[in-house]
Design a protein around this motif. Structure first.
Motif, PDB file in Angstrom:
ATOM      1  N   ALA A   1      38.824 -47.094 -62.587  1.00  0.00           N
ATOM      2  CA  ALA A   1      37.492 -47.052 -61.976  1.00  0.00           C
ATOM      3  C   ALA A   1      37.580 -46.490 -60.566  1.00  0.00           C
ATOM      4  N   GLY A   2      38.635 -46.858 -59.863  1.00  0.00           N
ATOM      5  CA  GLY A   2      38.815 -46.329 -58.514  1.00  0.00           C
ATOM      6  C   GLY A   2      39.017 -44.835 -58.520  1.00  0.00           C
ATOM      7  N   ILE A   3      39.808 -44.364 -59.490  1.00  0.00           N
ATOM      8  CA  ILE A   3      40.007 -42.908 -59.600  1.00  0.00           C
ATOM      9  C   ILE A   3      38.678 -42.222 -59.911  1.00  0.00           C
ATOM     10  N   GLY A   4      37.928 -42.812 -60.828  1.00  0.00           N
ATOM     11  CA  GLY A   4      36.617 -42.246 -61.175  1.00  0.00           C
ATOM     12  C   GLY A   4      35.682 -42.251 -59.981  1.00  0.00           C
ATOM     13  N   ALA A   5      35.706 -43.341 -59.232  1.00  0.00           N
ATOM     14  CA  ALA A   5      34.834 -43.421 -58.063  1.00  0.00           C
ATOM     15  C   ALA A   5      35.210 -42.360 -57.043  1.00  0.00           C
ATOM     16  N   ALA A   6      36.515 -42.207 -56.825  1.00  0.00           N
ATOM     17  CA  ALA A   6      36.967 -41.204 -55.849  1.00  0.00           C
ATOM     18  C   ALA A   6      36.572 -39.803 -56.302  1.00  0.00           C
ATOM     19  N   ALA A   7      36.735 -39.547 -57.615  1.00  0.00           N
ATOM     20  CA  ALA A   7      36.373 -38.222 -58.122  1.00  0.00           C
ATOM     21  C   ALA A   7      34.870 -37.981 -57.972  1.00  0.00           C
ATOM     22  N   GLY A   8      34.073 -38.983 -58.342  1.00  0.00           N
ATOM     23  CA  GLY A   8      32.613 -38.847 -58.222  1.00  0.00           C
ATOM     24  C   GLY A   8      32.192 -38.667 -56.780  1.00  0.00           C
ATOM     25  N   LEU A   9      32.803 -39.444 -55.901  1.00  0.00           N
ATOM     26  CA  LEU A   9      32.472 -39.349 -54.485  1.00  0.00           C
ATOM     27  C   LEU A   9      32.862 -37.985 -53.924  1.00  0.00           C
ATOM     28  N   ALA A  10      34.017 -37.490 -54.361  1.00  0.00           N
ATOM     29  CA  ALA A  10      34.467 -36.183 -53.873  1.00  0.00           C
ATOM     30  C   ALA A  10      33.511 -35.081 -54.321  1.00  0.00           C
ATOM     31  N   VAL A  11      33.129 -35.126 -55.605  1.00  0.00           N
ATOM     32  CA  VAL A  11      32.175 -34.121 -56.091  1.00  0.00           C
ATOM     33  C   VAL A  11      30.846 -34.267 -55.346  1.00  0.00           C
ATOM     34  N   GLY A  12      30.420 -35.513 -55.172  1.00  0.00           N
ATOM     35  CA  GLY A  12      29.161 -35.754 -54.466  1.00  0.00           C
ATOM     36  C   GLY A  12      29.207 -35.251 -53.042  1.00  0.00           C
ATOM     37  N   ALA A  13      30.322 -35.489 -52.383  1.00  0.00           N
ATOM     38  CA  ALA A  13      30.457 -35.017 -51.005  1.00  0.00           C
ATOM     39  C   ALA A  13      30.492 -33.499 -50.951  1.00  0.00           C
ATOM     40  N   ALA A  14      31.142 -32.894 -51.940  1.00  0.00           N
ATOM     41  CA  ALA A  14      31.214 -31.433 -51.961  1.00  0.00           C
ATOM     42  C   ALA A  14      29.841 -30.806 -52.178  1.00  0.00           C
TER      43      ALA A  14
ATOM     44  N   LEU B   1      26.897 -40.971 -57.196  1.00  0.00           N
ATOM     45  CA  LEU B   1      27.760 -40.250 -58.135  1.00  0.00           C
ATOM     46  C   LEU B   1      29.129 -40.926 -58.219  1.00  0.00           C
ATOM     47  N   GLY B   2      29.587 -41.449 -57.083  1.00  0.00           N
ATOM     48  CA  GLY B   2      30.825 -42.219 -57.103  1.00  0.00           C
ATOM     49  C   GLY B   2      30.701 -43.443 -57.988  1.00  0.00           C
ATOM     50  N   GLY B   3      29.556 -44.095 -57.966  1.00  0.00           N
ATOM     51  CA  GLY B   3      29.318 -45.252 -58.832  1.00  0.00           C
ATOM     52  C   GLY B   3      29.354 -44.880 -60.304  1.00  0.00           C
ATOM     53  N   VAL B   4      28.745 -43.753 -60.613  1.00  0.00           N
ATOM     54  CA  VAL B   4      28.783 -43.287 -62.007  1.00  0.00           C
ATOM     55  C   VAL B   4      30.223 -42.949 -62.384  1.00  0.00           C
ATOM     56  N   GLY B   5      30.934 -42.319 -61.448  1.00  0.00           N
ATOM     57  CA  GLY B   5      32.336 -41.990 -61.695  1.00  0.00           C
ATOM     58  C   GLY B   5      33.168 -43.236 -61.962  1.00  0.00           C
ATOM     59  N   ALA B   6      32.900 -44.289 -61.208  1.00  0.00           N
ATOM     60  CA  ALA B   6      33.626 -45.540 -61.409  1.00  0.00           C
ATOM     61  C   ALA B   6      33.341 -46.118 -62.792  1.00  0.00           C
ATOM     62  N   ALA B   7      32.062 -46.070 -63.195  1.00  0.00           N
ATOM     63  CA  ALA B   7      31.695 -46.601 -64.510  1.00  0.00           C
ATOM     64  C   ALA B   7      32.382 -45.820 -65.623  1.00  0.00           C
ATOM     65  N   VAL B   8      32.376 -44.502 -65.482  1.00  0.00           N
ATOM     66  CA  VAL B   8      33.030 -43.655 -66.485  1.00  0.00           C
ATOM     67  C   VAL B   8      34.544 -43.874 -66.437  1.00  0.00           C
TER      68      VAL B   8
END
Lengths: 211, 366
Positions: free
Chosen positions: A101-114, A130-137
């Motif tokens: 979930a942490g990896i997903g959150a980081a990925a979502g947050l990174a995409v969101g920030a970009a 988007l980080g939250g969605v990334g964490a869920a996924v």
């Protein structure tokens, strides 16, 4: 046109992330703390997946947002139960779920920030969302990946073959697939955790169910 | 869902978009919710004043019973949509041919994303919110703002800007964009409805036309939110357009009450009325525009259809790409009036806009 590369990469990434769990030794142990932690993660992930999966279909009903709220509550309850089962039976699996979930959150947050400089009215709130969605996924990557790929293909086929189905519904089927796959992944994690605990112990949900 | 109650508001304040002589002619309706009001005010500070030119260039030619009125609803995508070409080819009205006046048949245009360029649009002030300029497809011909089109064609006009059309400065001013109604018939009782703040500021405009026999038809040009922010979609369950639709219905009821049109009020808000919707309404109302619906089952459209029970069958045909975003809805007043349902269609040529126009004919009851 959907690329075939994306689902394959998703599945490979999911397989890599879930590798440590698959290789774990039998007779894992759980704990109350792990049950609470995984239950909390399951609750949040289930609620998020419930919202993501229901937005398009619910947006086409008279209850609208009330329907989304019901799906979020159902997802939260489901995630809480199976998350707690994971943690109660296998602390390592619970830790894996949090790590993914942490990896997903980081990925979502990174995409969101970009996206922030490029998308109009896109703010840090959206990046965090988007980080939250990334964490869920990320908490259930294999199931979500398979579900998204299957839903995406099904949506595309329906859009192209069923008159009036439309691109919004095609996207909705893909998102619903992601959510259902992600929730199914939590179920699979609970089954795996029970197996790893050694000998399929009964897991109680008010009435006694044995995996 | 977040609150959607609407109330009558005074014009003026530090919102240029609600000031000036024309603004006094409008009845303004705004959300009661304070968070909406604060957000909308930041957008409103960046736009120019509204415009009312209630009389067309000719007079004395009212719509008789049995005559049909052509209604065109179109998101013109700021300066991209070639209004003069659409009028010439689809309506049969050539703005540059004096022989065409007065019009052979009456028509109204309900426009969204119409723009004005004016020095009255203020420079960007601190705290004022400005969005990017609309991307436009390059095309031949003049790029006229909605006020210039109305004057060139001799049409009556009501226009209320919603937001700035980019921060750019031009030698002849700055641009804003919003909703408009142009008509070959006089337009009375202009109304501006600031919808709840979901993805920018959207202002719907309404005005009333009258038949030779004194029957009335209220026209409403609507533009609902396109794509709210992800955070808002997740937090509200994607209820942005549904909330704006309910606010719009609430505002129309408030308008009817304020004008004494519904003294025998058949139904009490809040909407959606679902099973208790009335069949006859205080005034015939035609609502059309860009609802930004992803599908014809969308909640916002369901709410509006329940309140506009005499609407033509909803078309799933895409008016913006594959999405059926643009619609015409209707509800009958005490003296009848009807849409000629068979005339409801999408215009095949988009005339350089990113939306196709939809057209329908209306006639007052004999």
């Amino acid at each position: 046109m959907l690329s075939t590369r994306a689902p394959i990469i998703t599945l490979l990434a999911g397989a890599l992330l879930s590798g440590p769990a698959a290789a774990r030794a039998q007779h894992a142990t759980g704990s109350t703390g792990a049950a609470l932690a995984a239950g909390g993660l399951g609750l949040a992930a289930g609620a998020t997946l419930g919202v993501v999966g229901s937005i398009v279909p619910c947006s086409q009903t008279l209850p609208g947002p009330r329907c989304v709220r019901a799906a979020a509550l159902a997802g939260a309850g489901y995630g809480l139960v199976f998350g707690a089962v994971v943690g109660a039976n296998d602390s390592d699996a619970a830790a894996d779920a949090w790590r993914n979930a942490g990896i997903g959150a980081a990925a979502g947050l990174a995409v969101g920030a970009a996206l922030t400089p490029f998308v109009q009215r896109w703010t840090w709130y959206d990046a965090v969302a988007l980080g939250g969605v990334g964490a869920a996924v990320g908490s259930s990557p294999v199931g979500a990946g398979i579900g998204f790929a299957a839903g995406g293909v099904a949506g595309l086929v329906l859009w192209r073959t069923v008159p009036g189905f439309g691109p919004a519904n095609a996207g909705g089927v893909a998102l619903a697939g992601l959510a259902i796959g992600g929730l199914a992944g939590w179920f699979a994690q609970a089954v795996d955790a029970a197996d790893a605990h050694g000998g399929r112990p009964p897991v109680t949900f008010g009435l006694s169910l044995t995996f | 869902m977040l609150p959607h109650a609407m109330t009558r508001a005074p014009s003026g304040g530090d919102c240029v978009g609600m000031t000036g002589p024309a603004a006094q002619a409008f009845a303004w309706y705004t959300p009661v919710n304070g968070a909406d009001a604060r957000d909308l005010a930041a957008w409103c500070r960046a736009v120019g004043p509204p415009t009312v030119e209630s009389l067309p260039a000719w007079s004395g030619d009212a719509l008789g019973h049995g005559d049909t009125l052509l209604v065109v609803a179109w998101n013109v995508n700021a300066g991209a949509g070639d209004l003069l070409a659409l009028l010439r080819r689809e309506v049969g009205f050539d703005c540059d041919a004096p022989a065409a006046r007065p019009p052979q048949r009456h028509f109204v245009l309900l426009l969204q994303e119409a723009f004005q360029r004016s020095t009255a649009v203020p420079p960007r002030a601190p705290g004022a919110r400005v969005q990017r300029r609309t991307k436009e497809e390059a095309r031949a011909g003049e790029r006229l703002d909605v006020i210039a089109v109305a004057r060139r064609c001799g049409l009556a006009l009501v226009y209320a800007p919603g937001a700035r059309n980019g921060p750019e400065e031009y030698p002849d001013g700055r641009e804003d964009r919003g909703s408009a109604i142009l008509s070959t018939l006089p337009l009375s009782d202009p109304v501006a409805i600031e919808l709840p703040a979901e993805a920018g500021r959207r202002v719907s405009v309404a005005a009333t036309i009258h038949s030779a026999g004194g029957d009335s038809l209220r026209l409403v040009s609507v533009h609902l939110a396109t794509l709210p922010r992800l955070w808002r979609i997740l937090r509200t369950g994607n209820s942005s357009r549904a909330r704006q639709a309910l606010a719009l219905l609430d505002a129309l009821t408030e308008v009817e009450t304020a004008r004494g049109e519904n003294s025998a009020r058949p139904v009490e808000p809040p909407w959606p009325c679902e099973t208790t919707c009335p069949r006859d309404f205080p005034i015939a109302t035609l609502l059309a525009g860009d609802l930004n619906t992803w599908s014809i089952q969308e909640t916002a459209l369901r709410y509006l259809l329940a309140a506009f029970p005499q609407s033509p069958p909803v078309s799933a045909e895409g008016t913006r790409g594959a999405f059926p975003t643009d619609h015409v809805l209707y509800r009958r007043g005490p003296n009848g009036g009807e849409l000629v349902v068979s005339s409801y269609q999408r215009i095949a040529d988009a005339y350089s806009s990113d939306h196709h126009a939809v057209v329908v004919r209306f006639r007052f009851s004999p």
